[in-house]
Motif scaffolding. Structure first.
Motif, short mmCIF file in Angstrom:
data_model
loop_
_atom_site.label_atom_id
_atom_site.label_comp_id
_atom_site.label_asym_id
_atom_site.label_seq_id
_atom_site.Cartn_x
_atom_site.Cartn_y
_atom_site.Cartn_z
N ASN A 196 0.52 -5.10 -7.79
CA ASN A 196 0.29 -4.86 -6.36
C ASN A 196 -1.10 -5.32 -5.94
OD1 ASN A 196 2.74 -3.86 -5.66
ND2 ASN A 196 2.17 -1.70 -5.84
N LEU A 197 -2.10 -4.99 -6.75
CA LEU A 197 -3.47 -5.39 -6.43
C LEU A 197 -3.59 -6.90 -6.39
CD1 LEU A 197 -6.44 -4.76 -5.95
CD2 LEU A 197 -6.74 -4.58 -8.44
N ILE A 217 1.49 2.14 -3.38
CA ILE A 217 0.32 2.61 -4.11
C ILE A 217 0.04 4.08 -3.80
CG2 ILE A 217 -2.18 2.34 -4.35
CD1 ILE A 217 -1.76 -0.63 -3.74
N GLU A 228 0.82 -1.20 0.00
CA GLU A 228 0.00 0.00 0.00
C GLU A 228 0.85 1.25 0.00
OE1 GLU A 228 -2.79 -0.26 3.14
OE2 GLU A 228 -3.97 -1.82 2.17
N GLU A 282 -7.19 3.96 -12.36
CA GLU A 282 -5.92 4.62 -12.66
C GLU A 282 -5.22 3.94 -13.82
OE1 GLU A 282 -1.70 5.51 -10.34
OE2 GLU A 282 -3.52 5.09 -9.18
N ASN A 283 -5.29 2.61 -13.86
CA ASN A 283 -4.67 1.86 -14.95
C ASN A 283 -5.33 2.18 -16.28
OD1 ASN A 283 -2.81 -0.57 -15.64
ND2 ASN A 283 -4.77 -1.12 -16.54
N PHE A 325 -0.67 7.37 -6.43
CA PHE A 325 -1.99 8.00 -6.42
C PHE A 325 -1.88 9.49 -6.10
CE2 PHE A 325 -5.47 9.33 -3.57
CZ PHE A 325 -6.52 9.30 -4.46
N GLN A 383 -10.03 1.89 -7.52
CA GLN A 383 -9.29 3.08 -7.93
C GLN A 383 -8.03 2.70 -8.70
OE1 GLN A 383 -6.18 4.24 -6.66
NE2 GLN A 383 -6.22 6.11 -7.92
N THR A 384 -7.40 1.59 -8.28
CA THR A 384 -6.20 1.12 -8.98
C THR A 384 -6.54 0.73 -10.42
OG1 THR A 384 -5.21 0.31 -6.93
CG2 THR A 384 -4.39 -0.64 -8.98
N HIS A 411 3.94 -2.70 -9.29
CA HIS A 411 3.13 -1.54 -9.60
C HIS A 411 1.69 -1.95 -9.87
CE1 HIS A 411 7.24 -0.20 -10.56
NE2 HIS A 411 6.82 1.00 -10.25
N GLY A 412 0.76 -0.99 -9.70
CA GLY A 412 -0.62 -1.12 -10.12
C GLY A 412 -1.26 -2.47 -9.95
#
Length: 358
Positions: free
Chosen positions: A320-321, A174, A171, A269-270, A178, A265-266, A316-317
């Motif tokens: 990470n998720l 992240i 996090e 953003e992508n 953001f 949100q991730t 990343h992005g």
């Protein structure tokens, strides 16, 4: 909730279990008697069984209820004092139980009362020996079980701490990304429309508060996550203008559904980074959240060129998720990418029962 009747029943069941075990242990002398002399009289065997059961319960019941309460106090005093204390307690309980057991079998008429002390003195050594043998072995076994249980608790605690540390690390990677994107959007708007930039700054402050609070809670309601998604899309729309078009659809009762913070949100953003921003004509993003067949399903679709999860950059992005979902839900979570009719859809799914654990 435990009622008085339930507590009484539980106590009686436990007492019955203790009595049964003691009776089995008390039958050992009778078994030895049969092994030594196969021609022993049936009456002697019956008397041996009765006497064994009486002595075993006269000593075993107090030991079963008193030793667990005494042990925590002597266990704090070091190994030598611990075993010394347990041994002395067993001897005292053996002597008291022997006196009670001798009185009981005298009451049953197995010998005259005038021989009480003679019989009691004869049985002291046997009672103390058997009590020490069973008591010390049981104490050692319980001590070993306690250590194994403590080790398992410490191992589980270490695993939990490691998982929390990994989540915090993910996090932490992240949040800066953001933050930087949002600040860039606001800074681009300040020379053009400062009042709107101020409003967006307030939205950004709300987003940051949400991200910090969400980290402390672990999982957040779907309604709150979608509010963050709309705020983020509005901030990005201030930067991209008419190039960014979006639609967000959520269930009316989404407050009962929970998910990892900034998960949607991730994905948004992508989509903005790879589907909308690079295209001079912009693009469209659609977000659809719904509960289907006991699972929470969230689809984030865009009009970009498409991609595969395997191509997501490590650390990343989406990577990470994916790691966060694996640590929070294991194999019950599903993250996949599909391409159909010019739309790329990232679908996030996990059981509603798992998602509702805050």
């Amino acid at each position: 909730m435990l009622t008085t009747a339930n507590c009484d029943r539980h106590w009686l069941v436990r007492l019955a279990r203790v009595v049964a075990v003691n009776c089995v242990a008390g039958a050992i002398p009778a078994a030895f008697l049969l092994m030594i002399d196969s021609h022993v009289m049936r009456g002697d065997v019956v008397e041996s069984l009765i006497a064994g059961a009486v002595f075993a319960n006269a000593i075993g019941i107090p030991c079963n209820y008193l030793l667990p309460r005494l042990y925590p106090y002597v266990a704090r005093c070091g190994t030598v004092r611990e075993w010394t204390g347990v041994t002395l307690a067993l001897i005292v309980l053996a002597v008291i139980g022997c006196l009670i057991g001798t009185a009981a079998i005298a009451t049953l008429g197995m010998f005259p009362w005038r021989e009480y002390w003679t019989v009691a003195r004869h049985d002291f050594a046997i009672c103390i020996f058997i009590t020490l043998a069973f008591g010390l072995v049981s104490t050692a076994f319980g001590r070993m079980q306690g250590r194994l249980h403590q080790q398992e608790l410490e191992r589980q605690r270490a695993v939990n701490l490691a998982t929390e540390a990994q989540l915090a690390s993910l996090e932490s990677r992240i949040h800066p990304h953001f933050l930087f994107n949002t600040l860039n959007s606001i800074s681009a708007l300040i020379p053009v429309d400062p009042e709107r930039a101020e409003r967006l700054m307030e939205r950004m402050a709300a987003l940051l508060r949400f991200s910090l609070d969400a980290h402390a809670r672990g999982l957040v309601p779907l309604d709150q996550e979608m509010k963050i998604v709309r705020d983020y899309l509005e901030i990005e729309q201030a930067r991209l203008g008419s190039r960014l078009r979006y639609r967000v659809e959520t269930p009316e009762d989404g407050g009962d559904l929970r998910l990892p913070p900034l998960a949607v949100q991730t994905l948004i953003e992508n989509s903005i980074k790879y589907a909308v921003a690079p295209d001079r004509m912009g693009g469209e993003i659609r977000v659809l959240a719904r509960e289907t067949e006991g699972r929470l399903q969230i689809d984030v679709s865009d009009t970009g060129p498409g991609f595969s999860l395997e191509s997501a950059p490590s650390g990343h992005g989406l990577d990470n998720l994916r790691n966060r979902l694996a640590m929070l839900f294991g194999e019950t979570a599903d993250l996949r990418v599909t391409r159909q009719d010019g739309w790329t859809t990232v679908r996030l799914m996990f059981p509603v029962t798992a998602a509702t654990q805050a």
